[in-house]
Design an enzyme around this catalytic site. Structure first.
Site, PDB file in Angstrom:
ATOM      1  N   CYS A 135      66.090 111.721  23.164  1.00  0.00           N
ATOM      2  CA  CYS A 135      64.617 112.200  23.731  1.00  0.00           C
ATOM      3  C   CYS A 135      64.730 112.328  25.433  1.00  0.00           C
ATOM      4  O   CYS A 135      64.547 111.253  26.032  1.00  0.00           O
ATOM      5  CB  CYS A 135      63.583 111.235  23.305  1.00  0.00           C
ATOM      6  SG  CYS A 135      62.054 111.770  24.177  1.00  0.00           S
ATOM      7  N   CYS A 138      61.396 111.236  26.831  1.00  0.00           N
ATOM      8  CA  CYS A 138      61.011 109.763  26.752  1.00  0.00           C
ATOM      9  C   CYS A 138      61.975 109.072  28.084  1.00  0.00           C
ATOM     10  O   CYS A 138      61.542 108.151  28.614  1.00  0.00           O
ATOM     11  CB  CYS A 138      61.440 109.249  25.576  1.00  0.00           C
ATOM     12  SG  CYS A 138      60.940 110.148  24.113  1.00  0.00           S
ATOM     13  N   ASP A 139      63.246 109.411  28.073  1.00  0.00           N
ATOM     14  CA  ASP A 139      64.220 108.563  28.731  1.00  0.00           C
ATOM     15  C   ASP A 139      64.870 109.390  30.079  1.00  0.00           C
ATOM     16  O   ASP A 139      65.486 108.687  30.977  1.00  0.00           O
ATOM     17  CB  ASP A 139      65.340 108.344  27.635  1.00  0.00           C
ATOM     18  CG  ASP A 139      65.027 107.516  26.726  1.00  0.00           C
ATOM     19  OD1 ASP A 139      63.892 106.688  26.729  1.00  0.00           O
ATOM     20  OD2 ASP A 139      65.564 107.539  25.502  1.00  0.00           O
TER      21      ASP A 139
END
Ligand code: NAP
Length: 320
Positions: A135, A138-139
């Site tokens: 992701c 997300c990261d």
């Protein structure tokens, strides 16, 4: 035990659209949205430029938030829990959740979407969250000024790679063939990005690192030659598989693993159980097609419930 007319399992565009329709029809649906997967894959997406009605584009998480709010506005109940068991029993399907809730539902809509594919290499799972990720939104932030690899050649891989150049000093897209699968628009954007390099005809052979990722061994898929790619981040974007664990023993699956439905309907072949979205769609897999599919499932479920109610009424009248 909670008796419901309709329970929707899953909360991507298919589940939330089904909830909007079912709620507007007065069926008071419950959406079991997932504890960590609520909103589905669009929660991991950035700009969505092709969902009709948003000429300036919309962020994936915002789109899902809007759909959730719209469903709630009409009376849908959203539960952040995971279904662990579905017992198909026409008239009163049984549903158990991870938090121990029990429901029976006259109609069930399965919109469980799909799950990210893994490379299946040693160290991949162990280093998940320590350099290996699925992701970018997300990261990506954690890889500021670092070198990153993105694996895959589809729209997801190119979208993630382009997004990650905001943070990374360099992004290398590793794809197993010479031709990319991604749309031309996505390819043009990626190729114009000066921080993005393409390593084609290439696959990951080994993942290195003890506590965190230190690099990859890359194998050329044509010559078999190997080389080292010293990256501290690897984003795997090689597609996804339908989430059918819950029903793989009770409903009919197609040969490719997707849930089978009858023609253009959402009917699974088990009375009162309908399916929608990516879990039935190996081909189109767009937010808008999933939403349309959710609408179909809600309408099918609504007709089914109306027919059941009519039949019960006529039976009661017959008895009287
Ligand atoms: P996809 O189109 O199935 O692409 C998967 C890619 O990963 C392919 O390039 C495939 O290689 C590669 N791959 C598969 N298994 C692999 C393995 N074991 N090792 C190495 N590489 C592997 O999946 P996706 O990119 O997630 O897209 C899914 C759908 O969502 C598509 O319909 C796409 O158009 C859509 N989507 C749209 C947008 C957008 O419009 N903004 C964004 C993201 C996704 P091969 O090409 O060799 O098969």
């Amino acid at each position: 035990m909670t008796d419901k007319k309709i329970v929707i399992i899953g909360s991507g565009p298919a589940g939330y659209t089904a909830a909007v329709y079912a709620a507007r029809a007065g069926l008071e649906p419950v959406v079991i949205a997932g504890s960590v997967t609520a909103g589905g894959e669009l929660m991991n997406t950035t700009d969505v430029e092709n969902f009709p009605g948003f000429p300036e584009g919309v962020m994936g998480p915002q789109l899902m938030e809007n759909m959730r709010a719209q469903a709630e506005k009409f009376g849908a109940e959203i539960v952040y829990d995971d279904v662990t068991e579905l017992r198909t029993e026409p008239g009163a399907h049984g549903i158990t959740t991870a938090l121990g809730a029990e429901y029976t539902a006259e109609a069930v809509i399965l919109s469980t979407g799909s799950a990210y594919r893994e490379l299946g290499l040693p160290n991949e799972k162990e280093l998940s969250g320590h350099g290996v990720s699925w992701c970018a939104t997300c990261d990506g932030f954690f890889f500021r000024d670092q070198e990153i690899a993105v694996i895959g050649g589809g729209d997801s891989a190119l979208e993630e790679a382009t997004f990650l150049t905001r943070f990374a000093s360099k992004v290398t897209l590793v794809h197993r063939r010479q031709e990319l699968r991604a749309s031309q628009a996505m390819q043009d954007r990626a190729k114009a990005d000066p921080k993005l390099e393409f390593l084609l005809d290439s696959e990951v052979a080994e993942i290195h690192g003890e506590d965190s990722l230190t690099g990859l061994t890359i194998r050329n898929t044509v010559t078999g030659e190997t080389s080292q790619l010293p990256v501290t981040g690897m984003f795997v974007a090689i597609g996804s598989d339908p989430r059918t664990d819950l029903v793989k023993d009770t409903l009919t699956l197609r040969e490719d693993g997707y849930l089978a439905v009858e023609g253009r309907t959402s009917k699974t072949g088990v009375e009162g159980v309908f399916a929608a979205g990516d879990v039935i769609d190996p081909t189109y897999r767009q937010a808008v097609t999933a939403a349309g599919s959710g609408c179909v499932a809600a309408l099918d479920a609504e007709h089914y419930l109306a027919a059941r109610a009519a039949s019960e009424t006529s039976q009661t009248a017959g008895v009287a």
